[in-house]
Motif scaffolding. Structure first.
Motif, short mmCIF file in Angstrom:
data_model
loop_
_atom_site.label_atom_id
_atom_site.label_comp_id
_atom_site.label_asym_id
_atom_site.label_seq_id
_atom_site.Cartn_x
_atom_site.Cartn_y
_atom_site.Cartn_z
N THR A 76 0.80 -1.12 -0.10
CA THR A 76 -0.11 0.00 -0.16
C THR A 76 0.76 1.16 -0.15
O THR A 76 1.97 1.15 0.45
N GLY A 77 0.41 2.57 -0.32
CA GLY A 77 0.90 3.62 -0.09
C GLY A 77 1.43 3.99 1.43
O GLY A 77 2.62 4.57 1.66
N GLN A 84 2.54 1.56 3.29
CA GLN A 84 3.53 0.89 3.65
C GLN A 84 4.64 1.34 2.98
O GLN A 84 6.00 1.61 3.46
N ALA A 85 4.61 2.00 1.85
CA ALA A 85 5.51 2.69 1.10
C ALA A 85 6.25 4.02 1.72
O ALA A 85 7.36 4.31 1.85
N ASN A 101 0.91 7.10 -6.46
CA ASN A 101 1.05 5.72 -6.28
C ASN A 101 1.91 5.15 -5.29
O ASN A 101 2.71 6.10 -4.76
N ALA A 102 1.99 4.24 -4.94
CA ALA A 102 2.76 3.60 -3.94
C ALA A 102 4.44 3.86 -4.27
O ALA A 102 5.27 4.30 -3.19
N GLU A 103 4.73 3.77 -5.41
CA GLU A 103 5.95 3.95 -5.67
C GLU A 103 6.55 5.51 -5.61
O GLU A 103 7.39 5.73 -4.99
N CYS A 139 4.90 7.39 -3.38
CA CYS A 139 4.90 7.32 -1.79
C CYS A 139 6.26 7.34 -1.34
O CYS A 139 6.73 7.98 -0.35
N TYR A 140 6.97 6.17 -1.75
CA TYR A 140 8.07 6.04 -1.31
C TYR A 140 9.19 7.29 -1.64
O TYR A 140 9.76 7.79 -0.94
N VAL A 164 -3.00 5.96 -0.21
CA VAL A 164 -2.35 5.53 0.84
C VAL A 164 -3.00 4.16 1.30
O VAL A 164 -2.30 3.10 1.75
N ALA A 183 -3.55 -1.21 -2.22
CA ALA A 183 -2.42 -2.09 -2.44
C ALA A 183 -2.17 -2.33 -3.79
O ALA A 183 -2.99 -2.52 -4.65
N GLU A 184 -0.88 -2.12 -4.25
CA GLU A 184 -0.54 -2.48 -5.77
C GLU A 184 0.74 -3.10 -5.98
O GLU A 184 1.59 -2.88 -5.19
#
Length: 376
Positions: free
Chosen positions: A7-8, A10-11, A142-144, A146-147, A173, A176-177
């Motif tokens: 998920t975002g 987690q990222a 997106n999650a990427e 977010c990181y 956030v 999940a992706e």
């Protein structure tokens, strides 16, 4: 090729940990709670501290205190929590406290829709505390991102000695992706906080040029450190001297404005001959990208700008994208907050159309595509 399904939230947690974050405080609030839970799991095994505070005011206060003792601090909340953060955001701006603040947007005002997607805080983070001083805010879609943008937020907070916002939204956030794990690796350690040499005199807010960032010295370190959220001189003493008052206020503006070229972060997908530019950010940018792909498949020349740095507004990048464009489509989940900023930079003859949705549902690619095709 390996893949991660995250998920975002987690990222963001991973980005914070990889940035050296060693202090987190927050109060549970949907949809930011997954970040709190993730940091509670992640930090103690690494020697860090994660606290569930008694309320939002305490949470950001803990973070400010920790940052001033040389901790790398982060907090996360949503709109109602941002309302409670307001006074301490001003504290962090005035006291020049490096801090990352995540705002996971949901529908407002007030309690609004706790589980409802929205992007109504864009202007709120810009103007949400007294004084009208500029801030830095980054917006992942997106999650990427977010990181990546969490890492960038820590980098900028340390460099500018200032609070930096990560303006996320509920869908980004909590969704999940699939992500390439190689894309969730920091390019390197975050720039160390610039600290004053232990020997010699120290001014808590000393600078030569307005855009300079004062060297940091932690509480408990070798110097006497004064933190003063009243208007102060370079030593941290309250002052009413007009020259010193103006010097301080111009400095708080200048250090952000001077960094604007480095803060600017816009993904431009420009197409030769395009007469239409679609501008978006956050979760709405994903629909915008789909709409642009479909428009091109239909034979329309359309460019796309995904805004990752919403404050300072990336005027230079958007202006570059405007070359040859006659029509702009701005897609966002509010009444037109980014559109207001885009309208400030367009030239005569360039028409701006907003695609806005405030019914608690996401903007569809079809709605944006319709706006593109109507520009013909």
């Amino acid at each position: 090729m390996s893949r991660a399904f995250i998920t975002g939230a987690q990222a963001i947690v991973q980005g914070a940990v990889d940035s050296g974050c060693d202090f987190y405080a927050g109060y549970p609030i949907t949809p930011a709670t997954p970040i709190l839970l993730g940091m509670v799991r992640a930090l103690p095994p690494r020697g860090g501290i994660a606290i569930q505070a008694e309320d939002e005011i305490a949470a950001i206060g803990f973070c400010i205190g920790a940052a001033m003792t040389n901790r790398r601090a982060m907090t996360a909340t949503s709109g109602p929590g941002m309302s409670l953060y307001s006074e301490n955001i001003g504290f962090a701006i005035m006291a020049e406290v490096p801090l990352v603040i995540v705002d996971v947007q949901r529908m407002g005002p007030a309690t609004g829709g706790a589980t409802t997607p929205a992007q109504g805080d864009l202007q709120f983070v810009r103007w949400g505390t007294s004084g009208g001083f500029p801030v830095v805010a980054l917006a992942p879609e997106n999650a990427e991102q977010c990181y990546r943008l969490t890492v960038k937020a820590f980098e900028l907070a340390e460099r500018l000695r200032a609070p930096v916002f990560l303006l996320a939204d509920k869908e980004v956030v909590m969704t999940a992706e699939t992500v390439d794990p190689e894309r969730l690796k920091s390019a390197g350690p975050v720039t160390p906080r610039r600290t004053a040499p232990p020997e010699g005199p120290y001014l808590s807010y000393g600078f030569d040029r307005p855009e300079d960032v004062p060297a940091f010295s932690p509480f408990g370190g070798p110097h006497v450190v004064r933190v003063n959220t009243s208007t102060h001189d370079e030593g941290g003493y309250l002052t009413k001297d007009p020259a010193k008052v103006e010097r301080l206020n111009r400095h708080l503006v200048a250090k952000i404005e001077a960094a604007a070229p480095d803060v600017e972060d816009v993904a431009l997908d420009l197409q030769e001959g395009a007469d239409t530019l679609v501008v978006s950010y956050g979760v709405s940018a994903r629909s915008a990208a789909d709409a642009v792909r479909e428009a091109r498949r239909l034979g329309r020349a359309v460019s796309l700008a995904v805004v990752h740095s919403v404050w300072p507004f990336p005027k230079a990048a958007i202006t570059r994208a405007l070359a040859g464009v006659l029509h702009l489509v701005v897609a966002e989940l509010n009444f037109g907050q980014l559109r207001l900023e885009v309208e400030r930079v367009v030239e005569a003859g360039q028409r701006v159309t907003g695609v806005h949705r405030v019914d608690g549902e996401l903007i569809t690619p079809g709605a944006i595509l319709q706006a593109i095709l109507q520009q013909a």
